[in-house]
Design an enzyme around this catalytic site. Structure first.
Site, PDB file in Angstrom:
ATOM      1  N   ASP A   1       0.828  -1.212   0.000  1.00 57.26           N
ATOM      2  CA  ASP A   1       0.000   0.000   0.000  1.00 57.26           C
ATOM      3  C   ASP A   1       0.865   1.265   0.000  1.00 57.26           C
ATOM      4  OD1 ASP A   1      -2.410   1.323  -0.093  1.00 57.26           O
ATOM      5  OD2 ASP A   1      -3.206   0.471   1.756  1.00 57.26           O
TER       6      ASP A   1
ATOM      7  N   TRP B   1      -2.744   3.402  -5.838  1.00 56.33           N
ATOM      8  CA  TRP B   1      -4.000   4.143  -6.084  1.00 56.33           C
ATOM      9  C   TRP B   1      -4.003   4.919  -7.394  1.00 56.33           C
ATOM     10  CZ3 TRP B   1      -2.647   7.014  -1.027  1.00 56.33           C
ATOM     11  CH2 TRP B   1      -2.602   6.104   0.028  1.00 56.33           C
TER      12      TRP B   1
ATOM     13  N   ASP C   1      -9.990   3.768  -4.071  1.00 58.14           N
ATOM     14  CA  ASP C   1     -10.673   2.608  -3.475  1.00 58.14           C
ATOM     15  C   ASP C   1     -12.094   2.441  -4.009  1.00 58.14           C
ATOM     16  OD1 ASP C   1      -8.364   2.516  -2.033  1.00 58.14           O
ATOM     17  OD2 ASP C   1      -9.346   2.345  -0.080  1.00 58.14           O
TER      18      ASP C   1
END
Ligand code: GLA
Length: 576
Positions: free
Chosen positions: A179, A217, A235
């Protein structure tokens, strides 16, 4: 009228001769015309080697359970994966997301300080959980983060990459999702890149084959050579609008997808829009659409719902195990489907070549609130004019043959998903064949369509200027905007491919790209970064025996601004 190429002349001759035979009554009694002879004996291609030759399939804790995770949840989910038939359908990864470790008392890990599984959630640690999952014939994934803290505030791996990769490998982890927190202060692009690379190198050196899932992302071109999948979106949420938004974002990067490197449109929300008892037919239609769209995009299929017992309805299970949609996703050719038509609003058609001669996956999407007719034409999906057959992948039923165009009423917020079988475009034929005189079987382009014999202007077809590289004009060639890909069917017919490549003079010195030529998964040419100031670069490669020629233009690592790239004079030589 178009001039006949030698191959089409041959075909025309066959047709004329058989028509004469039929008229003279000398035939065998059958009046049907001969089938085109131009079949690809060279497809299917074998599955690529590597750790993720097709998009990874599995499950992840985050979308349903957030931080409410435990050893028991992982074990029960692994067992449910087997018992529900989902493992048999192809799902194999059971992935633990954020919140599995203990928080660090000081907030920052000391040198050499290990990640410690939360004893309340994982009382036996992660290793035994991996053993359990492996005993079910499945694989275990875990979550970590390139920064000092994960998005849930747990310790990140920054400065501990080798230590953590070694720990994960020791536990028997098979998949790492990495992440991008903390989001503030925003790290520089270079910092993100080097931190993602540090974990990539550490995993590669860990001695265990571990799928590397980048979760930054956003699409970053450096991720392509680094990860097996990379998130292109923010997301996902359990809503129809979020599904459509991620589809739109993810489609822009189709040029980069392929075996062992996939655009990740985020985990699935099928089963999560409502509780099972609230699932209306409309919601099931949306779930079918969500699954079909991820499949046509060759997106990883990582489930995000609760698989256990009555938490997953029979209808959702049936959607998630539909073998024909899964096959659409897992097709070994590895192309990401692209939008080949849109009305500019809610209606669109998506298509990709499949790994069999004349086979295409097609998804007709109606994102709007009322049923609507959608039509596509064979030329839009890269097949030869004429007739083709269609199979409905949700009904799992053959629909018979159709001529040239196919129309269907598509339900509101729904799709029609098809496998179409037609005839591939003609093989190139002649001693010198310009690519701009051929039809591609698949293309994706950074701005509007790829242009033939002119540069890529803006988003409208035919809005470019004459091809020009450092003052030299070219009458033939392809004008593209990075990121761009065009695939041509050579069908082992030609010997050489040549071109002059560069950034078009229309950018007045701006722009930077990389040109690559691929043949059936092997890279034949890489220009390195070419800017609007670079001299035209010659390409000369041997394409003997090549089935599909792929011309790729990347954004050069710095975004797609001004990336108008020319495959000037692009031509095939000695095509039989
Ligand atoms: C980010 C990721 C999500 C999930 C959460 C966990 O938001 O994009 O997929 O992993 O972090 O905190």
């Amino acid at each position: 009228m178009k001039a006949l190429t030698p191959a089409s002349f041959r075909l025309a001759t066959v047709l004329v001769v058989s028509a004469v035979i039929a008229i003279l009554g000398c035939g065998s009694g059958s009046s049907s015309p001969p089938a085109p002879v131009d079949v690809d004996s060279d497809l299917p291609l074998p599955l690529a080697a590597g750790i993720a030759p097709t998009p990874p399939m599995g499950w992840n804790t985050w979308n349903t359970f957030s931080c409410n995770i435990s050893e028991k949840l992982i074990q029960q989910t692994a067992d449910a994966m087997v018992a529900t038939g989902m493992q048999a359908a192809g799902y194999q990864y059971i992935n633990i997301d954020d919140c599995w470790s203990t928080k660090d008392a000081t907030g920052v890990r000391a040198d050499g300080e290990a990640l410690v599984p939360d004893p309340a959630k994982f009382p036996n640690g992660i290793g035994p959980v991996a053993d359990y999952v492996h005993a079910d014939g499945l694989k275990l994934g875990i979550y970590a983060d390139r920064g000092t803290l994960t998005c849930g505030g747990f310790p990140g791996s920054e400065g501990h990459e080798v230590q953590d990769a070694t720990t994960f490998a020791g536990w028997g982890v098979d998949y790492v999702k990495y992440d991008n927190c903390p989001p503030s202060p925003t790290p520089s692009a270079a910092e993100q890149e080097s931190e993602y690379q540090a974990m990539g190198a550490a995993l590669a050196a860990s001695g265990r084959a571990i799928v590397y899932s980048l979760c930054a992302w956003n699409f970053y071109e450096w991720g392509v050579s680094l990860g097996n999948l990379w998130r292109t979106t923010t997301d996902i949420k359990p809503t129809w609008d979020s599904v459509v938004a991620n589809l739109q974002t993810n489609q822009a990067f189709a040029a980069y997808a392929g075996p062992n490197g996939w655009n990740d449109a985020d985990m699935l929300e099928i089963g999560n829009f409502t509780t099972p008892d609230q699932e209306t037919p409309d919601i099931l239609t949306q779930y079918q659409a969500h699954f079909s769209l991820w499949a046509i995009m060759a997106a990883p299929l990582i489930l995000g719902n609760d698989l256990r017992g009555s938490q997953m309805s029979a209808a959702v299970r049936a959607i998630l195990t539909n073998p024909e949609i899964i096959a659409l996703d897992q097709d070994a050719f590895g192309y990401q489907g692209v939008q080949v038509w849109t009305d500019g609003g809610d209606l669109s058609v998506w298509a990709k070549p499949l790994n069999a001669s004349g086979a295409r996956g097609v998804v007709m999407l109606n994102a709007g609130a009322a049923p609507a007719d959608v039509t596509f034409d064979l030329s839009q999906i890269g097949l030869r004019d004429g007739s083709a057959t269609a199979r409905d992948l949700w009904a799992q039923a053959d629909l018979g043959s159709f001529k040239q165009t196919f129309t269907r009423t598509v339900p509101a917020t729904g799709v029609v998903a098809l496998r179409v079988n037609g005839v591939e475009p003609l093989r190139p034929s002649g001693t010198q064949v310009y690519l701009s005189d051929l039809e591609w079987t698949y293309a994706s382009n950074g701005l509007g369509p790829i242009e033939k014999d002119e540069s890529n202007g803006a988003s409208d077809p035919g809005d470019g200027t004459p091809l020009s590289l450092r003052g030299t004009g070219f009458t033939k060639g392809l004008g593209v905007a990075g990121p761009s890909v065009a695939v041509f069917r050579l069908a082992q017919s030609c010997s050489t491919f040549s071109a002059q490549v560069g950034v078009d003079d229309a950018t007045k010195g701006g722009g930077s790209v990389v040109f690559q030529v691929w043949a059936d998964g092997t890279k034949l040419f890489d220009s390195g970064v070419v800017t609007g100031m670079s001299a035209a670069m010659p390409v000369n490669v041997d394409v003997t025996g090549v089935r599909r020629l792929k011309l790729l233009v990347t954004n050069g690592g710095d975004g797609a601004s001004l990336d108008r790239a020319d495959w000037a004079d692009a031509q095939l030589g000695n095509c039989m």
